[in-house]
Write a protein that holds these residues in place. Structure first.
Motif, PDB file in Angstrom:
ATOM      1  N   TYR A 140     -37.302 -42.560  22.716  1.00  0.00           N
ATOM      2  CA  TYR A 140     -37.437 -41.111  22.828  1.00  0.00           C
ATOM      3  C   TYR A 140     -37.701 -40.755  24.291  1.00  0.00           C
ATOM      4  O   TYR A 140     -38.452 -41.472  24.985  1.00  0.00           O
ATOM      5  CB  TYR A 140     -38.648 -40.599  22.038  1.00  0.00           C
ATOM      6  CG  TYR A 140     -38.546 -40.661  20.548  1.00  0.00           C
ATOM      7  CD1 TYR A 140     -37.483 -40.073  19.866  1.00  0.00           C
ATOM      8  CD2 TYR A 140     -39.546 -41.270  19.797  1.00  0.00           C
ATOM      9  CE1 TYR A 140     -37.415 -40.105  18.486  1.00  0.00           C
ATOM     10  CE2 TYR A 140     -39.489 -41.298  18.417  1.00  0.00           C
ATOM     11  CZ  TYR A 140     -38.423 -40.722  17.764  1.00  0.00           C
ATOM     12  OH  TYR A 140     -38.360 -40.753  16.394  1.00  0.00           O
ATOM     13  N   THR A 151     -38.488 -35.672  18.630  1.00  0.00           N
ATOM     14  CA  THR A 151     -37.950 -36.730  17.769  1.00  0.00           C
ATOM     15  C   THR A 151     -36.503 -36.491  17.349  1.00  0.00           C
ATOM     16  O   THR A 151     -35.885 -37.368  16.748  1.00  0.00           O
ATOM     17  CB  THR A 151     -38.832 -36.893  16.520  1.00  0.00           C
ATOM     18  OG1 THR A 151     -38.920 -35.644  15.839  1.00  0.00           O
ATOM     19  CG2 THR A 151     -40.228 -37.348  16.905  1.00  0.00           C
ATOM     20  N   ARG A 154     -33.634 -38.931  19.503  1.00  0.00           N
ATOM     21  CA  ARG A 154     -33.792 -40.375  19.414  1.00  0.00           C
ATOM     22  C   ARG A 154     -32.482 -41.093  19.697  1.00  0.00           C
ATOM     23  O   ARG A 154     -31.442 -40.737  19.139  1.00  0.00           O
ATOM     24  CB  ARG A 154     -34.308 -40.769  18.032  1.00  0.00           C
ATOM     25  CG  ARG A 154     -34.610 -42.264  17.901  1.00  0.00           C
ATOM     26  CD  ARG A 154     -35.195 -42.599  16.549  1.00  0.00           C
ATOM     27  NE  ARG A 154     -34.205 -42.464  15.480  1.00  0.00           N
ATOM     28  CZ  ARG A 154     -34.490 -42.595  14.199  1.00  0.00           C
ATOM     29  NH1 ARG A 154     -35.731 -42.830  13.827  1.00  0.00           N
ATOM     30  NH2 ARG A 154     -33.536 -42.466  13.280  1.00  0.00           N
TER      31      ARG A 154
END
Length: 598
Positions: A140, A151, A154
């Motif tokens: 990340y 998130t 990613r």
């Protein structure tokens, strides 16, 4: 000017100069002795830790969950891997906004359960938080203004796309070199590559084909997506994968502790040695041999290194690799083992090294500069001797090399002495990180306690006197010193019928108290399996694979009917409901029934 006014003016000028000089002396003294006023106060009793003189510890967080590896960002934010993502969350993010050293904001993220247990492996590299699950390496982007990363952004860096059998040694530690490469380990799903895994006397496979894609370290690019381990593995199922990794080193059974050393620009590891020398080969190795051998190996790894598993193991007493009994060794013979790499330091067996960090900070005394800290998580299979490990060690770097005379840096995690069963230990150190100010952070896998260790003594005066208390601990603590062959034997009394078999073949995993080891070996105490006589004997004969536990129980049908009858009777009476003893005739009937179904 009036003489009286002139006199007063000079008088106040002298006072001002004196005050200024005094303040400067205080500042200089503070700089010289490293009494940093910005460091928070330590906890009472240093959070129950024993440390060298001049060090203090503050408890950053008391119970974030079963913690594994951790990292500290440049702004002081802490990220902690949490094992068993489906229960507690994948990663905990911690922030101290008050400056007292304690986290007052704790958030969890990466709760995706589809990619396996979060296990080990996390590092910050080039502004990214890299972390691994059992089968993936992700990253990340980090924003210093935000505690939890975005998130939704990613990236998938590595995909482990082949079968592993059961999940033994599957965690993936991470390290980075200075040229944009990422290193991770693929552990061996086996103890010694036997033809029949964990069966006494079973020979080793030769060659051991596990080495093709396990028991080694692979190198990948840190910024390429969807890389897989080898070109030939499942390429058709993953046509869009990026170029594959390169096998960097081999012959490494299980690596959790791994770090890149900026002093010589080389990779270093501390590997878990193999288990079960006595239970698999009682004619060659005593219970004491099994408790202290083979060594946990601290070593330098270069491209092409081979440390010899499963054919060899390192004996720290002989200071050489010896041939494993599965390959014809007797505990002394070297044979082919002269061809393999030796470690720099051999620690006593089963300390369970789970993290390694080199120290380049400025806060600690010069003695610690460029040395290596190692977190020993603690053993499970030293029975009938006390379990060992459960401390943080330090290897000094002196005159351009690592000393073989290592130190105890932090102890006191267990809360008990001796540790009879693994779960008796109150805390188990597992992760290490060095903060931007040079503090050392330590994580605990039991409750998720996080310590921050700081130095507040006189840096220039640090030496043998400040280390004396830790030398005493190294020589006396039962979780660190070598056990006395007679005095430390917890099984000195003649065992009751069946207990001797349990101690030899069962206690290493299920523990003497029958409570197992969280996440690795299931408990038998209170289990429904031992309330039914036939079910208990069947499990002993045929083995069992218990979900949510890493290690599969192999069949113990190599024991004769009388031995199994005594073992099952002992288990029933010690850990289940008391009842009549099981007879060898009962065992024989169940053995015949199982054979007829095969």
């Amino acid at each position: 000017m009036n003489k009286q006014l002139l006199h007063h003016s000079r008088f106040y000028e002298q006072i001002t100069i004196s005050v200024f000089v005094g303040l400067m002396l205080i500042v200089l003294s503070s700089c010289q002795f490293n009494k940093n006023p910005q460091l928070p106060p330590g906890a009472p009793n240093d959070g129950e830790l024993d440390l060298p003189v001049g060090f203090e510890a503050v408890v950053v967080a008391d119970s974030v969950g079963p913690a594994r590896h951790l990292v500290v960002n440049e702004n002081g934010d802490i990220y902690v891997k949490l094992k068993r993502a489906y229960e507690t969350g994948g990663i905990a993010a911690l922030r101290d906004t008050s400056g007292d050293g304690k986290a007052d904001i704790i958030k969890t993220f990466s709760l995706d359960q589809t990619h396996g247990n979060y296990e080990t492996g996390m590092e910050i590299h080039d502004g990214y938080l890299y972390y691994s699950t059992q089968l993936y390496v992700f990253r990340y982007p980090l924003n210093p203004d935000e505690l939890v990363p975005d998130t939704t952004r990613r990236d998938t860096i590595v995909i482990d796309d082949h079968e592993h059998g059961h999940h033994e040694h599957i965690g993936k530690p991470l390290s980075f070199d200075n040229e944009g490469n990422l290193f991770t380990a693929y552990g061996a799903p086996s103890d010694a590559c036997q033809e029949q895994n964990r069966i006494p006397g079973s020979p080793g496979k030769d060659p051991c084909l596990i080495l093709d894609n396990h028991a080694g370290i692979w190198k990948f690019r840190a910024d390429q997506f969807n890389q897989v381990q080898q070109e030939s593995l499942n390429r058709d199922a993953n046509p869009d994968v990026a170029p594959t990794g390169i096998r960097f080193a081999s012959g490494l059974r299980s690596i959790v502790a791994m770090d890149w050393n900026p002093v010589d620009n080389e990779l270093y590891i501390v590997q878990h040695g193999r288990d079960n020398l006595h239970s698999m080969w009682p004619q060659l190795f005593t219970a004491w041999d099994n408790a202290v051998l083979p060594a946990e190996e601290f070593g330098r790894v270069t491209e092409g290194s081979n440390f010899g598993w499963p054919y060899c193991f390192y004996d720290q007493f002989r200071e050489r690799k010896v041939l494993a009994p599965e390959y014809g060794g007797n505990g002394d013979e070297v044979g082919r083992c002269s061809e393999f790499d030796n470690p720099l330091v051999g620690f006593p067996g089963h300390f369970a090294p789970n993290d390694l960090k080199f120290y380049q900070g400025d806060q600690f005394p010069e003695y610690y500069r460029n040395g290596a800290f190692i977190a020993f998580h603690g053993s499970t299979i030293r029975n009938p001797y006390p379990q060992a490990g459960y401390f943080v060690a330090f290897i000094p770097y002196q005159n351009g090399e690592f000393s073989k005379d290592w130190d105890v840096f932090a102890n006191g995690f267990t809360g008990v002495d001796p540790v009879v069963n693994t779960n008796d230990s109150e805390h188990r150190p597992v992760g290490l990180a060095v903060g931007p100010d040079g503090s050392l952070y330590i994580s605990d896998s039991v409750d998720g306690k996080i310590w921050r260790v700081m130095f507040k003594g006189e840096r220039s005066a640090f030496g043998e006197e400040q280390l004396a208390n830790m030398k005493v601990i190294k020589e006396t603590a039962s979780n660190i010193r070598y056990p006395d062959k007679e005095g430390d034997d917890l099984q000195k009394e003649v065992p009751v019928a069946g207990q001797e078999v349990y101690e030899l073949y069962c206690a290493a995993c299920h523990q003497r108290n029958g409570e197992g080891v969280a996440g690795r070996f299931p408990p038998i105490k209170g289990s429904t399996k031992i309330q039914d006589r036939d079910s208990l004997v069947t499990v002993i004969l045929a083995g069992q694979n218990t979900p949510d536990y890493e290690i599969q129980m192999p069949p113990h049908d190599f024991l004769d009917d009388e031995e199994i009858a005594g073992l099952a009777s002992y288990i029933l009476q010690e850990f289940g409901s008391e009842g009549d003893s099981i007879t060898s005739d009962e065992v024989n009937k169940l053995r015949e029934s199982i054979l007829s179904m095969d």
